[in-house]
Design a protein around this motif. Structure first.
Motif, mmCIF file in Angstrom:
data_model
loop_
_atom_site.group_PDB
_atom_site.id
_atom_site.type_symbol
_atom_site.label_atom_id
_atom_site.label_comp_id
_atom_site.label_asym_id
_atom_site.label_seq_id
_atom_site.Cartn_x
_atom_site.Cartn_y
_atom_site.Cartn_z
ATOM 1 N N HIS A 48 5.586 12.848 4.441
ATOM 2 C CA HIS A 48 5.721 12.861 2.980
ATOM 3 C C HIS A 48 5.831 11.428 2.450
ATOM 4 C CE1 HIS A 48 6.065 17.006 3.666
ATOM 5 N NE2 HIS A 48 7.372 17.166 3.566
ATOM 6 N N TYR A 49 6.596 10.620 3.154
ATOM 7 C CA TYR A 49 6.746 9.220 2.731
ATOM 8 C C TYR A 49 5.400 8.498 2.785
ATOM 9 C CZ TYR A 49 7.940 4.276 2.926
ATOM 10 O OH TYR A 49 7.981 2.919 2.690
ATOM 11 N N LEU A 50 4.667 8.654 3.879
ATOM 12 C CA LEU A 50 3.378 7.981 4.020
ATOM 13 C C LEU A 50 2.363 8.486 3.000
ATOM 14 C CD1 LEU A 50 2.970 7.694 7.904
ATOM 15 C CD2 LEU A 50 3.578 5.904 6.268
ATOM 16 N N LEU A 51 2.454 9.748 2.633
ATOM 17 C CA LEU A 51 1.570 10.263 1.584
ATOM 18 C C LEU A 51 1.893 9.594 0.253
ATOM 19 C CD1 LEU A 51 -0.559 12.187 0.436
ATOM 20 C CD2 LEU A 51 1.248 13.929 0.234
ATOM 21 N N GLY A 52 3.182 9.520 -0.091
ATOM 22 C CA GLY A 52 3.567 8.860 -1.332
ATOM 23 C C GLY A 52 3.156 7.396 -1.345
ATOM 24 N N LEU A 53 3.349 6.719 -0.210
ATOM 25 C CA LEU A 53 2.960 5.315 -0.110
ATOM 26 C C LEU A 53 1.450 5.162 -0.267
ATOM 27 C CD1 LEU A 53 3.626 2.366 0.519
ATOM 28 C CD2 LEU A 53 3.495 2.933 2.961
ATOM 29 N N TRP A 54 0.699 6.061 0.346
ATOM 30 C CA TRP A 54 -0.759 5.981 0.232
ATOM 31 C C TRP A 54 -1.221 6.203 -1.209
ATOM 32 C CZ3 TRP A 54 -5.003 4.048 1.735
ATOM 33 C CH2 TRP A 54 -6.222 4.583 1.308
ATOM 34 N N LEU A 55 -0.585 7.108 -1.919
ATOM 35 C CA LEU A 55 -0.971 7.343 -3.309
ATOM 36 C C LEU A 55 -0.765 6.089 -4.157
ATOM 37 C CD1 LEU A 55 0.429 10.962 -3.871
ATOM 38 C CD2 LEU A 55 -1.951 10.268 -3.516
ATOM 39 N N VAL A 56 0.317 5.358 -3.873
ATOM 40 C CA VAL A 56 0.547 4.095 -4.587
ATOM 41 C C VAL A 56 -0.547 3.083 -4.236
ATOM 42 C CG1 VAL A 56 2.116 2.135 -4.833
ATOM 43 C CG2 VAL A 56 3.023 4.460 -4.761
ATOM 44 N N LEU A 57 -0.867 2.960 -2.945
ATOM 45 C CA LEU A 57 -1.916 2.031 -2.525
ATOM 46 C C LEU A 57 -3.268 2.421 -3.104
ATOM 47 C CD1 LEU A 57 -1.019 1.547 1.260
ATOM 48 C CD2 LEU A 57 -0.455 0.051 -0.649
ATOM 49 N N PHE A 58 -3.565 3.696 -3.078
ATOM 50 C CA PHE A 58 -4.840 4.187 -3.592
ATOM 51 C C PHE A 58 -4.975 3.868 -5.075
ATOM 52 C CE2 PHE A 58 -7.516 8.244 -4.384
ATOM 53 C CZ PHE A 58 -8.670 7.478 -4.430
ATOM 54 N N ALA A 59 -3.904 4.137 -5.821
ATOM 55 C CA ALA A 59 -3.937 3.868 -7.261
ATOM 56 C C ALA A 59 -4.141 2.382 -7.541
ATOM 57 C CB ALA A 59 -2.654 4.369 -7.914
ATOM 58 N N LEU A 60 -3.480 1.535 -6.754
ATOM 59 C CA LEU A 60 -3.594 0.099 -7.001
ATOM 60 C C LEU A 60 -4.959 -0.436 -6.583
ATOM 61 C CD1 LEU A 60 -1.919 -2.323 -8.017
ATOM 62 C CD2 LEU A 60 -1.348 -2.785 -5.631
ATOM 63 N N LEU A 61 -5.439 -0.012 -5.427
ATOM 64 C CA LEU A 61 -6.718 -0.522 -4.921
ATOM 65 C C LEU A 61 -7.891 -0.134 -5.808
ATOM 66 C CD1 LEU A 61 -6.208 0.142 -1.109
ATOM 67 C CD2 LEU A 61 -6.298 -2.092 -2.218
ATOM 68 N N THR A 62 -7.787 0.987 -6.485
ATOM 69 C CA THR A 62 -8.893 1.461 -7.322
ATOM 70 C C THR A 62 -8.668 1.167 -8.801
ATOM 71 O OG1 THR A 62 -7.864 3.668 -7.425
ATOM 72 C CG2 THR A 62 -9.510 3.293 -5.701
ATOM 73 N N SER A 63 -7.686 0.328 -9.113
ATOM 74 C CA SER A 63 -7.423 -0.008 -10.511
ATOM 75 C C SER A 63 -8.368 -1.111 -10.992
ATOM 76 C CB SER A 63 -5.971 -0.461 -10.689
ATOM 77 O OG SER A 63 -5.071 0.593 -10.424
ATOM 78 N N THR A 64 -8.395 -1.309 -12.277
ATOM 79 C CA THR A 64 -9.262 -2.311 -12.900
ATOM 80 C C THR A 64 -8.533 -3.649 -13.011
ATOM 81 O OG1 THR A 64 -8.504 -1.727 -15.120
ATOM 82 C CG2 THR A 64 -10.389 -0.496 -14.226
#
Length: 229
Positions: A199-215
């Motif tokens: 669960h922790y790694l999923l939450g961490l990945w969602l943060v990374l995903f959001a940041l990496l794909t931001s403008t």
């Protein structure tokens, strides 16, 4: 002599304690569970601090003129469908381990074993998907040294994958004992900790995903908020 006869008969001691009321064997189990949970909590605190530092460095570096965003129209993350697929795999893994945790609490050994194995299988598929994304980046000419944004993409996704691979080692130990028909009560803590870690790694990945794909505009806003501009 009368005291000895009283003990053999199962009578209570003067203080109200009786052998039948002993909780001695259970105490070490609870202590081990508590120690394991505290240890995992401390470890995740360190991991969170590490990623926070990298994310701040990512945002600060994005403000330099040589930064070429990976979300430009012709860049790999303009349409990150590959990462969406990998995100779904990791979410399924997390959900499966939660299912295993609930099942073991209900003494459903067969269901718990199946769900636990599925959780690890989805995690392995996620790592395979991440390696495939790396191969696509390399095939398109987006190497580590080509652009600071490339370097941070490989760094952040690789570091996250490394922590997931470490979790799979613990998952493999528990899975092996499950397949050997180990006592479910003894494996309960391991299954619960694996679920929490996923669960922790999923939450961490969602943060990374959001940041990496931001403008770039998002990076500018975050940098201004954090005082990095």
């Amino acid at each position: 002599m009368s005291a000895q006869l009283w003990k053999h008969a199962g009578g209570a001691e003067p203080g109200g304690w009786s052998p039948g009321e002993s909780h001695g064997p259970e105490a070490p189990i609870h202590d081990r569970r508590r120690t394991a949970k505290v240890g995992l909590g401390v470890f995740l605190g360190v991991v969170t601090s590490l990623f926070l530092l990298f994310l701040l460095a990512f945002v600060a570096r994005s403000q330099v003129s040589d930064w070429r965003p990976l979300t430009d129209p012709l860049a790999p993350l303009a349409h990150p469908w590959m990462l969406w697929v990998n995100t779904a795999l990791l979410a399924l893994g997390s959900a499966s381990l939660q299912w295993a945790k609930v099942s073991i609490g209900r003494n459903q050994a067969g269901t718990a074993t199946l769900a636990f194995l599925l959780g690890g299988g989805f995690a392995i598929a996620f790592l395979g998907g991440q390696l495939w994304v790396w191969q696509q980046f390399a095939a398109w000419g987006y190497f580590v040294s080509g652009n600071p944004a490339n370097s941070f993409f490989y760094l952040l996704t690789g570091l996250h994958g490394l922590h997931l691979a470490g979790g799979l080692v613990a998952w493999g130990v528990v899975a092996q004992r499950l397949l050997r028909h180990g006592a479910m009560e003894r494996l309960r803590t391991g299954m619960e900790l694996c679920a929490f870690y996923w669960h922790y790694l999923l939450g961490l990945w969602l943060v990374l995903f959001a940041l990496l794909t931001s403008t770039p505009e998002t990076y500018q806003a975050i940098a201004a908020f954090c005082g990095l501009r």
